[in-house]
Write an enzyme that holds these catalytic residues in place. Structure first.
Site, PDB file in Angstrom:
ATOM      1  N   CYS A 119     -61.039 -88.777 -42.025  1.00  0.00           N
ATOM      2  CA  CYS A 119     -61.823 -87.636 -42.522  1.00  0.00           C
ATOM      3  C   CYS A 119     -61.958 -87.712 -44.042  1.00  0.00           C
ATOM      4  CB  CYS A 119     -61.150 -86.323 -42.143  1.00  0.00           C
ATOM      5  SG  CYS A 119     -60.898 -86.110 -40.363  1.00  0.00           S
ATOM      6  N   CYS A 178     -56.210 -86.138 -42.554  1.00  0.00           N
ATOM      7  CA  CYS A 178     -56.722 -87.263 -41.777  1.00  0.00           C
ATOM      8  C   CYS A 178     -57.356 -88.281 -42.721  1.00  0.00           C
ATOM      9  CB  CYS A 178     -57.744 -86.760 -40.765  1.00  0.00           C
ATOM     10  SG  CYS A 178     -58.748 -88.046 -40.018  1.00  0.00           S
ATOM     11  N   ASP A 207     -33.660-111.085 -67.999  1.00  0.00           N
ATOM     12  CA  ASP A 207     -33.522-111.295 -69.431  1.00  0.00           C
ATOM     13  C   ASP A 207     -32.115-110.812 -69.818  1.00  0.00           C
ATOM     14  OD1 ASP A 207     -34.231-111.597 -72.222  1.00  0.00           O
ATOM     15  OD2 ASP A 207     -34.389-109.415 -72.268  1.00  0.00           O
TER      16      ASP A 207
END
Length: 728
Positions: free
Chosen positions: A19, A16, A397
């Site tokens: 939590c 959670c 590049d």
């Protein structure tokens, strides 16, 4: 222990996000803790301060989380079945009890026995929740554990024993499933951590001994037998073999390595025996740095999460207040009975938990970034994942990005009276002394055709032009056409050959003996094998224009751009010119990515919305400077990354919409009395599980184009199904 000491822990049972934030605050409040940082996505806790590890472990245990010191993390896999699966065991037992209670209650009519079974269900299924609720109340905090406990106790007090037991059981199941799905999302990185061996065979005092990798030091010689995993980063000093580097670069084909070749911890040795000199400690090796960077990236928030956090911060207190008003106002002001409105208020309390909403974004980021890392792409954070999904144009590049970065001999044109091998023998004798890339390419070509010329004498490098030396007593010039002209050698008869080579994008090296032209050699930097295919896939994904920025001349740039399928190019650019081009593209086109080598192109990479570095394996500069790193020199991973990012953003939008929609429907269902407690728990925790499972689908996206998602060719526009053959 000094105040500057750091402690690291892996966390189990942390499912959670809300939590996790509370646990971080609790750890930070412990005596002696200077700083606590909890990375929910990686389930990792870092603590700085003068504090005992046991104190932190005990504090985490009070919140229902198992904290394992980082150095003991692998031992966690050996823990007892009971400890690893206790949530599932409790949930299963609670399910048996509540099902028996329903049978006794509704089929047999034995209400007293049913209440005993319901009480047992609440005790078994709700024990962990109630324990955490008491801890939260003791700290004057209102979290989901408190809300669930109030809902269960309230249901019992108003005589709804069956509802209370059902809520306790369903919440227990949801907690177990949520923990399982979060662990599954984190597994991609945990699997990486377990790839490198715990021990290594090292030669000490002339003997082979087996040591824990933490005791191996720089300079130690490793013995790596056929088929074994390489334990440490290092340089091969003896032996040849093929190395499977998929864990680092995502390459499916093993690469050949011999003396002087670099190898990485966690890669797999092929058929040869190797001696490897250790170059990095275990905590500094490439795979450790990748894991660290990926964990940090998974913990970073995407911009879309800011909306989620703002919404959740307002939503939860509003719903709790509404629940209180529903309980109080109808009975007091409208003379309604208390029990039905208390029941509705309790159901609304259950819905108040914002778990599904809070977790909707981080789980998708964990899954996407972890999956990308397994396939050799390092995305440096949620913000960059979101920016990749919004890319509209890409600049490349040339050297080392679209091309291999190393020139190769493409054509040898000798004079009429000399053979190709004779011309290469003379040129190779002179270039043997030079370290110039063109010289190295000519020497490599001689070896490819089994020519090993005797090095020339009296070698003299001529900066910017070539070199001169003596071969078999004769003066030899090897270099540009300008070098020969400056030495009075007539090259008029070679203009057609030179023009032909230049038109194909070649650099030309001419060879002359005394005043006579012996021939010319064309060299070019080859386009990477996957460049054209990757560019085509990017184009199918709607990224346009695709532009090449190079400091090379226009003629060479035009040839390379055509071979790679690039839309447009800019040639003769200095580093500051590349930056100016990127800024101009950003103003005209919006979100721009720049693909370079991570070192020479650093200013341009920084100027783009997303800087993408090639070949980060072993390169500190690329790992540190770029927003996104292709660990192998594999451009084919770029379309995969764009698809992954777009899919992740789609999943996040789906999750947020689903989580908010379910919550709003549940709130509306309260007033007519349609929302029961068990429906409320399903609406809350079921939504959490659904968004987690939806996010885990991102783990299944593969570089070969496999995907379950419909991806927009241009962000915000109509979608098309990816082509399995192209990944587009």
């Amino acid at each position: 222990m000094s105040s500057a000491a750091f402690l690291e822990f892996r966390l189990e049972g942390l499912s959670c996000a809300d939590c996790a934030a509370k646990l971080e605050r609790n750890i930070a409040a412990l005596p002696g803790v200077e700083q606590a940082k909890l990375n929910f996505a990686a389930a990792k806790l870092t603590v700085r301060g003068d504090v005992q590890a046991s104190l932190i472990i005990d504090e985490a245990r009070r919140d229902g989380v198992r904290a394992i010191p980082a150095h003991q993390d692998r031992e966690a896999d050996q823990i007892a079945f009971w400890k690893k699966h206790h949530r599932a065991i409790f949930s299963g037992l609670a399910g048996i009890l509540v099902a028996t209670g329903w049978l006794v209650h509704y089929a047999l009519g034995m209400e007293s026995w049913a209440k005993l079974l319901y009480t047992a269900t609440i005790a078994v299924g709700g024990y962990a929740v109630g324990k955490k609720a008491l801890v939260s109340l003791g700290r004057h905090r209102l979290d989901m554990n408190v809300l669930m406990s109030i809902a269960v106790i309230g249901a019992v007090l108003i005589g709804e024993w069956s509802e209370g037991a059902t809520v306790a059981f369903l919440f227990s199941v949801s907690e177990a499933l949520e923990s399982y799905t979060m662990d599954k999302a984190r597994n991609s990185i945990r699997n990486l951590m377990n790839l490198a061996p715990d021990t290594a065979i090292v030669i000490r005092n002339g003997q082979e001994i087996q040591l824990p990798v933490k005791d191996v030091i720089i300079g130690d010689m490793l013995v790596v037998r056929p088929g074994e995993k390489i334990a440490m980063d290092g340089i091969i000093t003896n032996g040849h073999s093929s190395i499977n580097q998929a864990t680092i670069t995502g390459e499916s084909v093993p690469v050949d390595r011999g003396p002087g070749g670099e190898v990485y911890a966690g890669t797999i040795n092929g058929e040869g025996s190797l001696m490897v000199r250790v170059t990095k400690l275990v905590q500094d090796n490439t795979i450790s740095r990748i894991i660290h960077l990926v964990e940090e990236a998974q913990g970073q928030r995407a911009p879309s999460q800011a909306f989620v956090d703002r919404f959740a911060a307002v939503y939860t207190p509003v719903v709790i207040t509404l629940a209180a008003l529903i309980v109080v106002i109808p009975p007091l002001l409208l003379n309604q009975p208390w029990a039905p409105w208390i029941y509705r208020g309790l159901a609304l309390l259950v819905v108040a938990c914002p778990c599904a909403l809070v977790i909707s974004t981080p789980v998708a980021i964990v899954s996407a970034i972890g999956n990308a890392a397994r396939h050799g792409v390092l995305i440096k954070g949620g913000i960059h994942l979101e920016e990749v999904s919004r890319l509209r144009a890409l600049a490349f590049d040339k050297t080392g990005t679209l091309t291999k970065g190393l020139p190769e001999v493409t054509q040898v044109i000798p004079a009429d009276h000399i053979s190709e091998s004779e011309l290469l023998t003379i040129a190779g004798a002179v270039e043997h002394h030079s370290e110039h890339p063109l010289a190295r390419a000519i020497v490599a070509k001689t070896r490819d055709i089994n020519i090993y010329p005797t090095p020339a004498e009296n070698f003299q490098a001529l900066t910017g032009l070539g070199a001169r030396a003596t071969v078999n007593g004769q003066n030899i010039l090897v270099g540009s056409p300008r070098l020969l002209e400056q030495n009075g050698i007539n090259i008029a008869g070679w203009q057609e050959a030179l023009a032909s080579l230049f038109s194909l994008g070649n650099t030309v090296v001419m060879v002359a003996r005394e005043k006579e032209v012996l021939g010319c050699i064309g060299l070019a930097d080859r386009v990477r094998p996957m460049a054209a295919d990757s560019v085509a896939k990017l184009s199918k994904l709607g990224i346009s224009p695709l532009i090449m920025l190079t400091g090379d001349n226009r003629q060479t740039a035009e040839v390379i751009a055509a071979q790679a399928g690039i839309d447009d190019f800019r040639a003769n650019l200095l580093p500051q010119d590349k930056v100016a081009e990127i800024k101009k593209m950003r103003q005209e086109l919006g979100f721009i990515g720049m693909v370079g080598d991570g070192i020479n192109d650093a200013p341009a990479l920084a100027a783009a919305n997303v800087g993408i570095a090639m070949g980060g394996a072993g390169s500190d500069a690329a790992l540190e400077t770029a927003d996104l790193v292709l660990m192998g020199d594999d451009l084919s991973k770029l379309p995969f990354t764009v698809r992954m990012a777009r899919s992740a953003m789609q999943v996040i939008k789906q999750n947020i919409t689903f989580a908010i929609g379910i919550k709003l429907l549940a709130v509306l269902a309260v007033f007519p009395g349609w929302l029961t407690l068990w429906l409320a728990i399903l609406a809350d925790m079921g939504a959490t599980i659904m968004v987690t499972l939806n996010s885990i689908r991102l783990v299944g996206i593969k570089p070969d184009g496999g995907s379950d998602f419909t991806i927009d060719p241009v962000p915000g526009c109509g979608g098309n199904k990816p082509d399995p053959a192209t990944g587009g």
